[in-house]
Scaffold this active site. Structure first.
Site, PDB file in Angstrom:
ATOM      1  N   HIS A   1      -8.857   2.032  -0.848  1.00 11.39           N
ATOM      2  CA  HIS A   1      -9.171   1.918  -2.275  1.00 11.39           C
ATOM      3  C   HIS A   1      -9.041   0.471  -2.714  1.00 11.39           C
ATOM      4  O   HIS A   1      -8.197  -0.281  -2.212  1.00 11.39           O
ATOM      5  CB  HIS A   1      -8.261   2.801  -3.124  1.00 11.39           C
ATOM      6  CG  HIS A   1      -6.807   2.512  -2.953  1.00 11.39           C
ATOM      7  ND1 HIS A   1      -6.089   3.004  -1.890  1.00 11.39           N
ATOM      8  CD2 HIS A   1      -5.941   1.759  -3.694  1.00 11.39           C
ATOM      9  CE1 HIS A   1      -4.833   2.583  -1.988  1.00 11.39           C
ATOM     10  NE2 HIS A   1      -4.719   1.824  -3.057  1.00 11.39           N
TER      11      HIS A   1
ATOM     12  N   GLN B   1       0.842  -1.202   0.000  1.00 14.51           N
ATOM     13  CA  GLN B   1       0.000   0.000   0.000  1.00 14.51           C
ATOM     14  C   GLN B   1       0.876   1.251   0.000  1.00 14.51           C
ATOM     15  O   GLN B   1       1.822   1.365   0.788  1.00 14.51           O
ATOM     16  CB  GLN B   1      -0.924   0.015   1.221  1.00 14.51           C
ATOM     17  CG  GLN B   1      -1.943   1.149   1.169  1.00 14.51           C
ATOM     18  CD  GLN B   1      -2.981   1.083   2.289  1.00 14.51           C
ATOM     19  OE1 GLN B   1      -2.895   0.247   3.181  1.00 14.51           O
ATOM     20  NE2 GLN B   1      -3.953   1.975   2.221  1.00 14.51           N
TER      21      GLN B   1
END
Ligand code: AMP
Length: 116
Positions: free
Chosen positions: A101, A95
């Protein structure tokens, strides 16, 4: 809780351009700038307070459900409704943007690589 503005917030406020493919009051989807599949769309919440899907699922499961519905809508538009959905959770998992998301990956993925 997210206190810093992310690149996705600047896309949401149109400070930086992106190819937006779907949008609701609470969710936005746009093409990933560095695609890892024939179709690669990022789907994120407009509210930046959730850093990852675990936080979102615990605090606002209906918003997670909306994110998934938008992801499906994008996939129906762009890749026959068939897609791979990836949430990276934490820097060690890849990430880089700490606003929850999903990566929606589509196209022919049978031989394709995954994000990571
Ligand atoms: P993650 O590594 O899971 O945090 O995913 C962040 C994603 O955001 C990466 O796949 C990036 O390529 C993508 N990204 C970063 N900046 C932009 C941008 N300006 N427009 C579209 N996608 C972006």
């Amino acid at each position: 809780m997210n206190s810093e503005s992310t690149v996705f917030q600047r896309i949401i406020t149109r400070e930086i351009p992106a190819q937006i493919v779907a949008e609701t009051d609470r969710v936005i989807a746009f093409y990933d700038i560095s695609p890892q599949a024939p179709v690669h769309v990022v789907v994120t919440t407009k509210d930046p307070q959730y850093q990852n899907v675990v936080e979102l699922a615990a605090a606002a499961p209906e918003l997670l459900a909306e994110l998934v519905a938008v992801a499906n809508q994008v996939a129906v538009q762009l890749c026959a409704g068939q897609f791979r959905m990836i949430f990276n959770n934490g820097a060690l998992a890849g990430q880089t943007v700490f606003q929850v998301h999903a990566h929606v990956l589509g196209g022919d993925l049978q031989e394709g690589k995954i994000v990571g």
